[in-house]
Design a protein around this motif. Structure first.
Motif, short mmCIF file in Angstrom:
data_model
loop_
_atom_site.label_atom_id
_atom_site.label_comp_id
_atom_site.label_asym_id
_atom_site.label_seq_id
_atom_site.Cartn_x
_atom_site.Cartn_y
_atom_site.Cartn_z
N ASP A 1 -52.05 38.85 24.57
CA ASP A 1 -53.48 38.69 24.28
C ASP A 1 -53.73 37.52 23.31
O ASP A 1 -54.66 37.54 22.53
CB ASP A 1 -54.05 39.98 23.67
CG ASP A 1 -53.35 40.36 22.37
OD1 ASP A 1 -52.28 39.77 22.06
OD2 ASP A 1 -53.87 41.24 21.66
N GLU A 2 -52.87 36.50 23.41
CA GLU A 2 -52.89 35.40 22.43
C GLU A 2 -54.24 34.69 22.37
O GLU A 2 -54.76 34.44 21.28
CB GLU A 2 -51.78 34.40 22.74
CG GLU A 2 -51.60 33.35 21.65
CD GLU A 2 -50.41 32.46 21.91
OE1 GLU A 2 -50.06 31.66 21.01
OE2 GLU A 2 -49.81 32.54 23.01
N LYS A 3 -54.81 34.37 23.52
CA LYS A 3 -56.10 33.66 23.50
C LYS A 3 -57.20 34.52 22.88
O LYS A 3 -57.99 34.04 22.05
CB LYS A 3 -56.51 33.22 24.90
CG LYS A 3 -57.78 32.37 24.91
CD LYS A 3 -58.09 31.81 26.28
CE LYS A 3 -58.72 32.86 27.17
NZ LYS A 3 -59.25 32.28 28.42
N GLU B 1 -63.06 23.39 8.62
CA GLU B 1 -64.14 24.09 9.31
C GLU B 1 -64.54 23.33 10.59
O GLU B 1 -64.74 23.94 11.65
CB GLU B 1 -65.36 24.22 8.41
CG GLU B 1 -66.51 24.95 9.09
CD GLU B 1 -67.74 25.08 8.22
OE1 GLU B 1 -68.66 25.84 8.59
OE2 GLU B 1 -67.80 24.42 7.16
N ALA B 2 -64.64 22.02 10.49
CA ALA B 2 -65.00 21.22 11.67
C ALA B 2 -63.95 21.37 12.76
O ALA B 2 -64.27 21.45 13.95
CB ALA B 2 -65.16 19.76 11.27
N GLU B 3 -62.67 21.42 12.37
CA GLU B 3 -61.61 21.58 13.35
C GLU B 3 -61.64 22.97 13.98
O GLU B 3 -61.29 23.14 15.15
CB GLU B 3 -60.26 21.31 12.70
CG GLU B 3 -60.08 19.84 12.31
CD GLU B 3 -58.72 19.55 11.70
OE1 GLU B 3 -57.80 20.37 11.86
OE2 GLU B 3 -58.58 18.50 11.06
N SER C 1 -52.94 26.07 19.72
CA SER C 1 -52.85 25.24 18.52
C SER C 1 -53.43 25.94 17.29
O SER C 1 -53.45 25.37 16.19
CB SER C 1 -53.58 23.92 18.74
OG SER C 1 -54.97 24.13 18.95
N PHE C 2 -53.91 27.17 17.46
CA PHE C 2 -54.50 27.89 16.34
C PHE C 2 -53.56 28.14 15.17
O PHE C 2 -53.99 28.04 14.01
CB PHE C 2 -55.09 29.22 16.82
CG PHE C 2 -55.56 30.10 15.68
CD1 PHE C 2 -56.72 29.78 14.98
CD2 PHE C 2 -54.82 31.20 15.28
CE1 PHE C 2 -57.14 30.56 13.91
CE2 PHE C 2 -55.23 32.00 14.22
CZ PHE C 2 -56.39 31.67 13.54
N LEU D 1 -62.73 26.05 18.80
CA LEU D 1 -63.47 27.14 19.44
C LEU D 1 -64.17 26.64 20.71
O LEU D 1 -64.26 27.37 21.71
CB LEU D 1 -64.49 27.70 18.45
CG LEU D 1 -65.11 29.07 18.77
CD1 LEU D 1 -64.02 30.13 18.89
CD2 LEU D 1 -66.10 29.46 17.68
N ALA D 2 -64.64 25.40 20.68
CA ALA D 2 -65.33 24.83 21.84
C ALA D 2 -64.36 24.56 22.99
O ALA D 2 -64.79 24.43 24.14
CB ALA D 2 -66.03 23.54 21.44
N ASN D 3 -63.07 24.47 22.69
CA ASN D 3 -62.06 24.20 23.72
C ASN D 3 -60.99 25.29 23.75
O ASN D 3 -59.83 25.02 24.07
CB ASN D 3 -61.41 22.84 23.45
CG ASN D 3 -62.39 21.69 23.53
OD1 ASN D 3 -62.75 21.25 24.61
ND2 ASN D 3 -62.83 21.21 22.38
N ILE D 4 -61.40 26.51 23.43
CA ILE D 4 -60.43 27.58 23.25
C ILE D 4 -59.65 27.90 24.51
O ILE D 4 -58.47 28.30 24.44
CB ILE D 4 -61.14 28.86 22.70
CG1 ILE D 4 -60.12 29.87 22.19
CG2 ILE D 4 -62.05 29.45 23.76
CD1 ILE D 4 -59.34 29.41 20.98
#
Length: 309
Positions: A247-249, A189-191, A205-206, A196-199
């Motif tokens: 639309d990957e991002k 969850e933390a990851e 890397s998802f 998400l903060a650096n999406i």
């Protein structure tokens, strides 16, 4: 080779266990690790030595302690942790899904054995398995027809995935709060929140994070059929997604948010909420899969293209 595979698989398993421990926590003893990982103490010692070398664990007054949490780069690639048979299966699936092989083409077992560096017997065993999944059809003279990843095939594999994952969540929420899967879920969850903060720069890397979350849930089922099936599902979904990166991002951002909702439902232990969040996320995955398939190599030629034997 076999011993090296066992070591790498045990090392990755150990990292997953340590991911949920707090920094400074004491590590289990060699004997406890041996039972936990189901390997010899010799392998455990090699794992512990590698943890120390990587700065993940170190000796202290009371024994070994966790120095830092594992990073994605600490893990060995999945292919290096598989048995010979499983590695052939994964490589074959990846080869099929790369998009260079067309529906309607013929496969030859002897040629595949040479290509993958294994025996014809091993190849035939795995071809028979993919025949069961509907990807291949047996033809005369040791030939196999590749039928392609059709929308119908994708729908069927999705239906089984949903059924298995919903069943696995029931086992997950029965685990004690301090069990390793719940601790690993904390780290995952933390990851998710960090990604998400650096999406904007890290969205590619998802897939690895997606793999870890869903595999964690499936493995708590304790059902070997569910666990083995997830290997096929994971490879199938992630390689098929590569056929359409337009639309990957955006889709990874949506999936991250749905994952966080899913995790929140798991923590509530409310099975109705879990089922709703899980089904919603898998419906999104199904829609993504359908769009990717539209970009895939599924046009069947009028006559099969033979692969020389």
């Amino acid at each position: 080779m076999k011993g090296n595979t066992v070591f790498k698989r045990s090392y990755n398993q150990c990292l997953r266990q340590l991911a949920g421990h707090p920094i400074g926590a004491a590590l289990p003893s060699e004997s406890e690790f041996s039972q936990l990982l189901d390997v010899s103490r010799t392998t455990v010692r090699a794992v512990l030595a590698s943890l120390a070398k990587a700065g993940i664990a170190s000796g202290g007054v009371g024994g070994r302690v966790l120095q830092r949490h594992p990073l994605a780069t600490d893990y060995f690639p999945d292919m290096q942790t598989l048995s010979a048979g499983a590695a052939v299966e994964r490589r074959f699936m990846e080869w099929i899904l790369q998009g260079d092989f067309r529906a309607g083409q013929l496969l030859n077992a002897a040629e595949l054995a040479r290509q993958f560096g294994t025996s014809t017997t091993t190849i035939r065993e795995h071809l028979a398995q993919f025949q069961h999944f509907g990807l291949l059809e047996r033809r005369p003279n040791s030939a196999w027809l590749y039928k392609g990843v059709t929308p119908d095939f994708a729908a069927e594999i999705y239906d089984v995935r949903e059924m298995f994952e919903l069943r696995a969540t029931r086992n997950f929420i029965e685990l004690a709060n301090d069990s390793p899967p719940w601790r690993e879920l904390d780290v995952i969850e933390a990851e998710h929140r960090a990604l998400l903060a650096n999406i904007d720069t890290e969205y590619q890397s998802f897939p690895q994070l997606d793999e870890r979350l869903h595999r964690l849930i499936h493995e708590t089922s304790g059902n070997r059929f569910i666990i083995d099936f997830y290997d096929i599902v994971s490879t199938f979904f992630h390689y098929t997604y590569r056929w359409n990166r337009s639309d990957e991002k955006q889709r990874n951002t949506i999936a991250l948010l749905e994952h966080l909702d899913y995790i929140e439902a798991l923590r509530s232990r409310d099975q109705r909420a879990i089922d709703a969040r899980c089904r919603k996320h898998l419906r999104t995955a199904r829609a993504t899969l359908a769009r990717s398939i539209a970009f895939g190599p599924f046009r069947v030629p009028s006559s099969p293209v033979g692969v020389s034997s």
